[in-house]
Scaffold this active site. Structure first.
Site, PDB file in Angstrom:
ATOM      1  CB  SER A 107      35.395  26.564 -36.374  1.00 15.51           C
ATOM      2  OG  SER A 107      34.932  27.441 -35.361  1.00 15.51           O
ATOM      3  CE1 TYR A 130      37.456  30.592 -30.878  1.00 14.28           C
ATOM      4  CE2 TYR A 130      35.488  29.797 -32.002  1.00 14.28           C
ATOM      5  CZ  TYR A 130      36.646  30.558 -31.996  1.00 14.28           C
ATOM      6  OH  TYR A 130      36.989  31.287 -33.108  1.00 14.28           O
ATOM      7  CB  THR A 156      40.975  29.397 -30.094  1.00 14.02           C
ATOM      8  OG1 THR A 156      41.086  28.826 -31.402  1.00 14.02           O
ATOM      9  CG2 THR A 156      40.993  30.909 -30.217  1.00 14.02           C
ATOM     10  CE  LYS A 252      43.414  30.090 -35.268  1.00 11.79           C
ATOM     11  NZ  LYS A 252      42.779  31.346 -34.808  1.00 11.79           N
ATOM     12  CG  HIS A 276      40.771  35.221 -33.617  1.00  8.40           C
ATOM     13  ND1 HIS A 276      40.754  34.203 -32.699  1.00  8.40           N
ATOM     14  CD2 HIS A 276      39.585  35.138 -34.269  1.00  8.40           C
ATOM     15  CE1 HIS A 276      39.599  33.555 -32.766  1.00  8.40           C
ATOM     16  NE2 HIS A 276      38.878  34.100 -33.727  1.00  8.40           N
ATOM     17  NE  ARG A 279      36.928  36.893 -37.553  1.00  9.60           N
ATOM     18  CZ  ARG A 279      35.823  37.345 -38.132  1.00  9.60           C
ATOM     19  NH1 ARG A 279      35.905  38.212 -39.131  1.00  9.60           N
ATOM     20  NH2 ARG A 279      34.643  36.950 -37.724  1.00  9.60           N
TER      21      ARG A 279
END
Length: 388
Positions: A107, A130, A156, A252, A276, A279
């Site tokens: 991540s 991100y 993402t 994603k 997610h 979330r």
């Protein structure tokens, strides 16, 4: 040492051994947590067809994900703060995945940096991005992932705006944790976790601190991240990121057939049907319920992976039989990591592969790549009958 037979056993150990704020961070969803709950419970609606008098010898769970050989079609999903569940958590999870023969995804919001994981592993891993407002930071982290030999970029798409998770706010979630009276009381009972953290230098977001402008400590990090997720991320920006990366791209956060078609148009190598882990948006359908419509829309044109809700090898089998070509586990491996470190991640993977292999055999199949809906019993109203 307790006998571990299922993912829930690891979950119970994780809860006992990790600080409350980090266990709650993993085991929570946004708002009412409806989607978080249904991600797992909706798998229970799908039943299996037992088949007998079939040769069950020479079985295999081996497959491919984006052209990469895998010992089973299960990757470790990107999970933020993994290194707070257990000291050097990302490194330990990546090592376990490497030895097991499945992909590990790091991540952006990891505790161990890209370089940390690269130095401690041999196999290429995947990097999850991100998209931030700071374009220099995005360009730099993409370059760092390239330099580390990452074999895929996972972009993402569903975190342009941060969903509210009540537990994180109530716990005052930070990395490392702030030493308040309640936190100190909790940490006093988590000696195993504390000893691990004392033995590592990796206790904050090392992909960001020292790499983003003006981010040199925790105070500046908090102010930077608060406004950095890019609300203007659109398909044109996705196309530009694909061009910058120049390698395999996985998108994603796809939860709608129309978005899946857009992913095909932009030239992605795979999509991850995901909400997610419940979330972000709350009140949407689970990933497994949205999978059939997405397979119908783009199946055969692009690899379709699925995450959110997988807690067993049976769940993996159901997703594959419904048309996914790969799956991801997030919480399932985090439970193992928080419970037993690297050995716990290995145990989570072993539990899932054993369940997948055994269940596949009892459904009359020997090869995981041959699974289809004919081994399932799916309720007629599984996807819901919604007004146009």
């Amino acid at each position: 040492m307790p006998v571990i037979t299922c993912i829930d056993d690891l979950k119970r150990l994780h809860k006992r051994r990790a600080p409350k704020m980090f266990y709650d961070y993993a085991e929570s969803g946004s708002w009412t947590e409806q989607t978080f709950r249904e991600n797992t419970s909706d798998f229970d609606q799908i039943r299996l067809r037992q088949r007998v008098a079939v040769d069950m010898s020479n079985r295999t769970t081996r497959s491919k994900m984006i052209g990469q050989d895998v010992s089973m079609p299960v990757a470790l999903a990107p999970v933020g703060l993994t290194g707070m569940q257990c000291a050097d958590g990302e490194i330990k999870a990546a090592r376990a995945a490497e030895k097991f023969g499945v992909p590990f995804t790091l991540s952006t919001m990891s505790i161990c940096s890209i370089e940390d994981v690269r130095e401690q592993t041999k196999a290429p891993f995947w990097f999850q991005l991100y998209v931030m407002r700071d374009e220099d930071f995005v360009d730099n982290i993409i370059a760092r992932a390239k330099n580390a030999g990452c074999s895929a970029l996972v972009i993402t798409l569903d975190l342009q705006i941060l969903g509210q998770r009540h537990k994180d706010l109530k716990n005052g979630l930070t990395a490392p944790p702030k030493l308040t009276p309640s936190t100190l009381l909790d940490l006093s009972t988590k000696w195993r976790w504390g000893l691990g953290m004392l033995g590592t230098k990796r206790r904050t977001f090392r992909n960001i601190v020292g790499h983003a402008k003006s981010v040199e400590n925790m105070n500046s990090l908090h102010s930077w991240t608060a406004g950095q997720f890019d609300p203007q991320l659109d398909w044109d920006k996705v196309a530009k990121l694909k061009e910058k990366w120049g390698g395999k791209i996985i998108l994603k956060g796809i939860l709608d057939a129309e978005d899946a078609k857009k992913a095909v148009e932009v030239g992605a190598d795979a999509i991850i049907v995901s909400n997610h882990g419940g979330r972000q948006i709350d009140g949407c359908l689970s990933s497994i319920k949205m999978l059939p419509s997405i397979v119908a829309a783009v199946g055969g044109q692009i690899e379709i992976h699925l995450d959110s809700g997988i807690r067993s090898g049976q769940d993996v089998l159901k997703a594959l039989a419904m048309g996914a070509t790969g799956t991801y586990i997030g919480r399932a491996f985090i439970y193992g990591l928080g419970a037993m470190g690297e050995a716990g991640v290995t145990k989570a993977l072993d539990v899932i592969r054993t369940e997948l292999d055994t269940t596949m055999a009892l459904c009359g199949r020997r090869d995981v790549t041959t699974l289809g809906k004919d081994i399932l019993l799916i309720p007629k109203d599984f996807e819901g009958d919604w007004q146009a």
